[in-house]
Structure formats: structure tokens, C-alpha cells
Write a protein that holds these residues in place. Structure first.
Motif, short mmCIF file in Angstrom:
data_model
loop_
_atom_site.label_atom_id
_atom_site.label_comp_id
_atom_site.label_asym_id
_atom_site.label_seq_id
_atom_site.Cartn_x
_atom_site.Cartn_y
_atom_site.Cartn_z
N GLU A 1 4.35 2.83 14.11
CA GLU A 1 5.45 3.47 13.41
C GLU A 1 4.91 3.96 12.08
O GLU A 1 4.71 3.19 11.15
N PRO A 2 4.59 5.26 11.97
CA PRO A 2 3.91 5.78 10.79
C PRO A 2 4.83 5.77 9.57
O PRO A 2 6.03 6.01 9.67
N HIS A 3 4.22 5.49 8.41
CA HIS A 3 5.01 5.44 7.18
C HIS A 3 4.56 6.51 6.18
O HIS A 3 5.36 7.34 5.77
N ARG A 4 3.29 6.49 5.77
CA ARG A 4 2.81 7.45 4.78
C ARG A 4 1.34 7.77 5.01
O ARG A 4 0.58 6.96 5.55
N LEU A 5 0.96 8.98 4.56
CA LEU A 5 -0.45 9.34 4.45
C LEU A 5 -0.90 9.11 3.02
O LEU A 5 -0.18 9.43 2.07
N VAL A 6 -2.09 8.54 2.85
CA VAL A 6 -2.67 8.29 1.53
C VAL A 6 -4.04 8.95 1.50
O VAL A 6 -4.83 8.78 2.44
N CYS A 7 -4.33 9.70 0.45
CA CYS A 7 -5.61 10.40 0.40
C CYS A 7 -6.40 10.02 -0.84
O CYS A 7 -5.85 9.73 -1.90
N THR A 8 -7.73 10.00 -0.67
CA THR A 8 -8.65 9.94 -1.79
C THR A 8 -9.33 11.30 -1.84
O THR A 8 -8.97 12.23 -1.10
N GLU A 9 -10.34 11.44 -2.68
CA GLU A 9 -11.01 12.74 -2.78
C GLU A 9 -11.73 13.09 -1.48
O GLU A 9 -11.86 14.25 -1.14
N LEU B 1 -3.82 6.60 7.12
CA LEU B 1 -2.44 6.48 7.59
C LEU B 1 -2.00 5.03 7.46
O LEU B 1 -2.65 4.13 8.02
N VAL B 2 -0.92 4.80 6.72
CA VAL B 2 -0.32 3.47 6.62
C VAL B 2 0.79 3.41 7.65
O VAL B 2 1.72 4.24 7.63
N ALA B 3 0.71 2.43 8.56
CA ALA B 3 1.67 2.38 9.67
C ALA B 3 1.87 0.95 10.14
O ALA B 3 1.01 0.08 9.93
N TRP B 4 3.01 0.72 10.77
CA TRP B 4 3.30 -0.57 11.40
C TRP B 4 2.74 -0.53 12.82
O TRP B 4 3.15 0.29 13.64
N ASP C 1 4.91 -1.48 -3.03
CA ASP C 1 5.52 -0.37 -3.76
C ASP C 1 4.50 0.71 -4.08
O ASP C 1 4.79 1.90 -4.01
N ASP C 2 3.28 0.29 -4.44
CA ASP C 2 2.20 1.22 -4.77
C ASP C 2 1.27 1.30 -3.56
O ASP C 2 0.36 0.49 -3.40
N LEU C 3 1.51 2.27 -2.69
CA LEU C 3 0.72 2.37 -1.46
C LEU C 3 -0.71 2.79 -1.73
O LEU C 3 -1.62 2.41 -0.99
N ALA C 4 -0.94 3.56 -2.80
CA ALA C 4 -2.31 3.94 -3.13
C ALA C 4 -3.14 2.71 -3.48
O ALA C 4 -4.28 2.55 -3.01
N ALA D 1 -14.73 3.78 -16.55
CA ALA D 1 -15.05 3.20 -15.25
C ALA D 1 -14.42 4.00 -14.12
O ALA D 1 -15.05 4.24 -13.08
N ALA D 2 -13.18 4.44 -14.31
CA ALA D 2 -12.48 5.19 -13.27
C ALA D 2 -13.15 6.53 -13.00
O ALA D 2 -13.04 7.06 -11.89
N GLY D 3 -13.84 7.08 -13.98
CA GLY D 3 -14.53 8.34 -13.77
C GLY D 3 -15.72 8.21 -12.84
O GLY D 3 -16.21 9.20 -12.31
N ARG D 4 -16.21 6.99 -12.61
CA ARG D 4 -17.38 6.78 -11.77
C ARG D 4 -17.07 5.98 -10.51
O ARG D 4 -17.80 6.06 -9.53
N ILE D 5 -16.00 5.20 -10.52
CA ILE D 5 -15.68 4.32 -9.39
C ILE D 5 -14.45 4.87 -8.68
O ILE D 5 -13.36 4.91 -9.25
N SER D 6 -14.60 5.27 -7.43
CA SER D 6 -13.49 5.84 -6.67
C SER D 6 -12.59 4.73 -6.13
O SER D 6 -13.02 3.58 -6.01
N PRO D 7 -11.35 5.05 -5.77
CA PRO D 7 -10.45 4.03 -5.21
C PRO D 7 -10.98 3.38 -3.94
O PRO D 7 -10.61 2.26 -3.62
N SER D 8 -11.84 4.09 -3.20
CA SER D 8 -12.40 3.51 -1.98
C SER D 8 -13.56 2.57 -2.28
O SER D 8 -14.04 1.88 -1.38
N ALA D 9 -14.04 2.52 -3.54
CA ALA D 9 -15.13 1.62 -3.91
C ALA D 9 -14.64 0.36 -4.60
O ALA D 9 -15.38 -0.61 -4.75
N GLY D 10 -13.38 0.35 -5.05
CA GLY D 10 -12.84 -0.82 -5.71
C GLY D 10 -11.58 -0.49 -6.47
O GLY D 10 -11.27 0.68 -6.72
N THR D 11 -10.84 -1.52 -6.85
CA THR D 11 -9.64 -1.33 -7.66
C THR D 11 -9.91 -1.79 -9.09
O THR D 11 -10.60 -2.80 -9.31
N LEU D 12 -9.39 -1.05 -10.05
CA LEU D 12 -9.63 -1.32 -11.46
C LEU D 12 -8.33 -1.71 -12.14
O LEU D 12 -7.28 -1.14 -11.86
#
Length: 345
Positions: free
Chosen positions: A174-182, A187-190, A223-226, A253-264
Motif C-alpha cells: 500500500e504505497p504512501h509517499r515517494l522520497v528523493c535524494t539527489e 518508495l515508502v509503503a506498507w 512525521d518526517d518521512l525524509a 557537514a551537511a554540504g558534504r554528507i548526503s542523507p543517504s550517508a547518514g543523519t545529522l
């Protein structure tokens, strides 16, 4: 009550945002009677918008694909140009507009006549953009549009999915949202079979229609799917996980570390906390070192031990590497004629 022109625009927006509406729901959203909704639908049809209606208690209104492009939007050439531009933006992962492009493309393709769909498909099939290479995780914009429509319509989705080892599995979600990085889409889904929320890489998805039936929307896993997806793909998916304090401001740090590499997380003006994962602690050492920042290990303690072991190997490698300075007989590397090896007289 909205004036007629503004109400027509609001009605059109509602019809584009959802696959179908009951007359009562539209009347409630617009603050008018069902009879007024029927008159407004007739006005949209007169303007060229193909609004379909089905009678009965389960019936409603649906915006369909038209025989000709509706007025007040775009002419044929403009529609093709916009559709191609949106597909290119979605497929190339251009920062900041990828997700918006998919939503706009889903709305536009819903009302494109078949002849224009063929022109758009031909342009995309026989055009080679000299942009950033697609890479192994390139996503077909048509798949993005299909997934976006399933999310919008709360419709069960069936697809073939390649796991980390490349083995195909069949999924019903059951699809809910698409989330994109660069660079990637998720796809976030049940997951119906696993009875839990899952995150799927879109480049590994091959839709297997027919889809459906409709399903009631579920409360999302966060609440924050990203941030939820970032934690899953950068930390939760790995055997080794760590929390590290980076001794630089969050923005740097955020300028060098992408969301797929870690959370800040911000900690102060001059430091932030990184949560990340890797296949092993040895790989984690390299992962953290290559970020190029001064850091402190918060957890686990085993990562500190792994850094110490790596430090020892590096130090021994330097000792075995011939240097420019002559070495003493005891192997300490002190410059001859000095007591402490500093080279100062």
C-alpha cells in the motif's frame, strides 16, 4: 462562498489532485450545493476539460484524458516541451525539483491526449541527454509517475523487486509517499505480506499491473518521512552502526554528507552529531575518515578500538616506507646528531 471563476479553478485542482470524487465531497470542499457542483462540472466541460461522471451511490467525478488539450493551459507544442522537461528533471535527480517534477508530470500526463503521449514517448526514447551519467541507480520517469499515481489514489501496488543480492521477489504494498535524494528515489509503503512498513529503492522496482483495489490511507511511520528514509538507508540497513560528533557546524557537514550517508543533528554552533552505518567497523573507520572532519566517537566503544587498530597499521606502514631522512640503526627515525629526533639544534 467562492466566486464562480475561483471556484472553477479550485474544482479543477481537486479533480487533478485525486482520481475521483463524490459529488457530496466536492460540494463540502467548495462550500456549495451538489447542484452547483453539477453546474460547475458542465462549465469545465464547455471549456474543454474532460470530466467524467458515474451515477449511483458509488459514483462520482473523474478528470479524464481529453480528445484535445484543454484551453487555458498549454498548446500542443508547449505541452510536449513541458512533459519532456519534467521527465528529464525527474530522471536526472536535479536537486530541489525532482519530487515536484514527478507530481507535476503525473498531473500533466493524466490529461494529455494519446497523440501527445506518443510524441513525448518518442522524444524521450530517441533523445540522449549529455548530462550526468544515469549510473546503475537511474530511474525510469514512467515508473515514478506510475508510483506517484498509486500513492495519490491510495491504490495497492504490485511489483517485482530486486533485493541487495539481485534476487527478484514479488511484493504487494500500500504505497504512501515517494522520497528523493539527489541521486536516488525511494518508495515508502506498507508491505501487505510482511505486515510492516518498508522502504524500497525505486530503481529496483518493476511494476506488475493490474494494481488495486483501493485501500484506506494508513498513519505514516513518521512525521518526517525524509528523516525516516535517511535513517533506514544510511544506518538501519547496515550491520555496524555508530554515533559520531563532528567538530564542524551542521551546515558545513551537511554540504558534504548526503542523507543517504547518514543523519545529522545540530549540537551547537561548532559541532553536530552524525548517525551512520557501514558493513563493518573497519569500513566505518574509512567512512568517517573520508568525510574530512575532526571527530569524536560517541558510540560504540568498539569503533574507538577499530580506529586504534587502524592507527597502528598506518603507523607501522609509515615506518616501513622509505623516507627522505636517513634512519638510525635502532629504527627510530631520529635525525643523526639530535637527541629527540625533532631536527632542532
Amino acid at each position: 462562498m467562492l466566486e464562480t471563476s475561483a471556484r472553477l479553478l479550485r474544482l479543477l485542482s481537486l479533480l487533478q489532485a485525486h482520481r475521483d470524487w463524490s459529488g457530496a465531497d466536492l460540494a463540502d470542499r467548495l462550500g456549495v450545493t451538489p447542484r452547483t457542483v453539477r453546474r460547475d462540472v458542465d462549465r469545465l466541460r464547455e471549456l474543454g476539460y474532460p470530466v467524467n461522471a458515474s451515477p449511483g451511490t458509488g459514483g462520482g467525478y473523474q478528470l479524464g484524458a481529453g480528445a484535445e488539450l484543454p484551453p487555458l493551459l498549454l498548446d500542443d507544442d508547449e505541452a510536449v516541451a513541458v512533459a519532456v522537461g519534467l521527465r528529464t528533471a525527474a530522471g536526472q535527480g536535479i536537486e530541489g525539483i525532482g519530487e515536484t517534477s514527478v507530481r507535476a508530470l503525473a498531473k500533466l500526463e493524466q490529461v494529455l491526449p494519446n497523440r501527445l503521449r506518443r510524441r513525448v514517448s518518442a522524444l524521450n526514447a530517441f533523445t540522449v541527454p549529455m548530462l550526468r551519467g544515469p549510473g546503475p541507480s537511474a530511474v525510469d520517469p514512467a515508473v515514478l509517475t506510475e508510483l506517484a499515481n498509486a500513492c495519490r489514489d491510495s491504490e495497492r501496488l504490485r511489483f517485482e523487486y530486486l533485493d541487495h543480492g539481485g534476487s527478484p521477489t514479488r511484493r504487494t504494498v500500500e504505497p504512501h509517499r515517494l522520497v528523493c535524494t539527489e541521486h536516488r528515489w525511494y518508495l515508502v509503503a506498507w508491505d501487505v505480506d510482511r505486515d510492516d512498513w518498508r522502504t524500497f529503492r525505486v530503481d529496483r522496482i518493476t511494476p506488475r499491473p493490474p494494481h488495486g483495489p483501493r485501500c484506506p490511507p494508513r498513519t505514516p511511520p513518521a512525521d518526517d518521512l525524509a528523516a525516516y528514509v535517511s535513517r533506514g538507508v544510511s544506518t538501519g540497513a547496515y550491520a555496524a552502526q555508530a554515533v559520531v560528533r563532528l567538530l564542524v557546524p551542521l551546515a558545513e557537514a551537511a554540504g558534504r554528507i548526503s542523507p543517504s550517508a547518514g543523519t545529522l543533528e545540530a549540537e551547537g554552533e561548532d559541532s553536530c552529531v552524525l548517525r551512520t552505518g557501514a558493513a563493518s567497523l573497519d569500513v566505518m573507520v574509512i567512512h568517517v575518515m573520508l568525510m574530512g572532519f575532526e571527530f569524536e566517537v560517541l558510540e560504540p566503544a568498539a569503533l574507538t578500538e577499530a580506529i586504534g587498530a587502524a592507527h597502528g597499521r598506518l603507523a607501522r606502514a609509515l615506518e616501513r616506507t622509505p623516507g627522505e631522512s636517513p634512519r638510525t640503526g635502532d629504527g627510530t627515525g631520529r635525525t643523526p646528531g639530535t637527541g629527540g629526533g625533532s631536527g632542532m639544534v
